[in-house]
Design a protein around this motif. Sequence first.
Motif, short mmCIF file in Angstrom:
data_model
loop_
_atom_site.label_atom_id
_atom_site.label_comp_id
_atom_site.label_asym_id
_atom_site.label_seq_id
_atom_site.Cartn_x
_atom_site.Cartn_y
_atom_site.Cartn_z
N ARG A 6 -31.40 -37.44 44.16
CA ARG A 6 -29.96 -37.70 44.43
C ARG A 6 -29.40 -38.70 43.43
O ARG A 6 -28.27 -38.56 42.96
N LYS A 7 -30.20 -39.70 43.09
CA LYS A 7 -29.75 -40.70 42.12
C LYS A 7 -29.56 -40.07 40.75
O LYS A 7 -28.57 -40.34 40.05
N LEU A 8 -30.49 -39.21 40.34
CA LEU A 8 -30.39 -38.55 39.04
C LEU A 8 -29.23 -37.55 39.03
O LEU A 8 -28.53 -37.41 38.03
N GLU A 9 -29.04 -36.87 40.14
CA GLU A 9 -27.98 -35.87 40.22
C GLU A 9 -26.60 -36.50 40.13
O GLU A 9 -25.65 -35.89 39.62
N SER A 10 -26.47 -37.71 40.64
CA SER A 10 -25.16 -38.39 40.62
C SER A 10 -24.87 -39.03 39.28
O SER A 10 -23.76 -39.53 39.05
N SER A 11 -25.85 -39.02 38.37
CA SER A 11 -25.67 -39.59 37.05
C SER A 11 -25.05 -38.55 36.11
O SER A 11 -25.18 -37.35 36.33
N SER A 12 -24.42 -39.00 35.06
CA SER A 12 -23.78 -38.10 34.10
C SER A 12 -24.48 -38.19 32.76
O SER A 12 -24.60 -39.26 32.17
N PHE A 13 -25.02 -37.05 32.32
CA PHE A 13 -25.72 -36.99 31.05
C PHE A 13 -25.22 -35.78 30.28
O PHE A 13 -24.81 -34.79 30.85
N SER A 14 -25.30 -35.85 28.95
CA SER A 14 -24.90 -34.72 28.12
C SER A 14 -26.07 -33.79 27.91
O SER A 14 -27.20 -34.12 28.20
N ARG B 240 -29.12 -30.91 39.57
CA ARG B 240 -28.27 -30.61 38.41
C ARG B 240 -27.37 -31.80 38.16
O ARG B 240 -26.72 -32.30 39.09
N THR B 241 -27.34 -32.29 36.94
CA THR B 241 -26.47 -33.42 36.61
C THR B 241 -25.09 -32.90 36.24
O THR B 241 -24.86 -31.69 36.16
#
Length: 270
Positions: free
Chosen positions: A262-270, A225-226
């Motif tokens: 983990r890399k995608l989860e730590s990113s912030s997207f709308s 989940r982002t």
Amino acid sequence: MTASDGNALPAPDEGKSAEDRYFITALARGLDVLACFRSGDTSLSNQQISERCGLPKSTVTRIAYTLSKRGYLTQVEPGGRYALGTATLALGSSMLARMDIRQYARPLMQELADQAKATLALGVRDRLSVIYTEVARSTATLALTMQVGSRIPLATSAIGRAYLASASEQERNAILKLAHELDDSAADAIRQGIARGVEDFMQYGCTTSFGEWQKDVNGIAVAFRTAGTIPTMVMNCGGPSFSLTKEYLLMEVRPKLLAMARKLESSSFS
């Protein structure tokens, strides 16, 4: 409708209770008709729509007529088959445009797909399925030929089990209720999918399906989940079992898939 079909639809009054006075049955039936079209369908007859939605043909005829007047369906044969209309593009395009994570994830997915000679996919849940929103394939001819829009069943696939394992108890209960409205075997399959997903996650940190979704296909998957507003995402890596063995997926691919999640989860997207 069949329990094994990840795209099977619930009864039109799904979710409606005595207290649920805001539920509009006619609208729900219209949406069910649109949702019954699958990625490989060029067109459907009234009979096919009726069977997939569990609606009388007379009801389907009226709904299809109304949707065609609004551009959501188009009639491809006089008095016969229907295809999705151009108005549906606005709905899907708006949702996909909000998922900026797809553009960020794609090169990472492609890199691992090429390394593993596999197919990677990103997806979200819809009813008792996961719908692919992004796909990256190896150039190897043996990679799976799935595509954006493909539906994968929750209960037997690695990507579906990843979602079930990550879901809250409340959401799992809602999914089970939805499955019960199809038949008891669908609900039993979901219960088994939840149990297997949780067990896999505890042991591996990911979920698995070795020849259970399709006989000759192996796969592993993770959920994440982002920080943005998009729903829980799931991502898998899979391919033919003779080239992607259980041992190879768990020992070689799993650490890379978990690191990507983990890399995608730590990113912030709308």
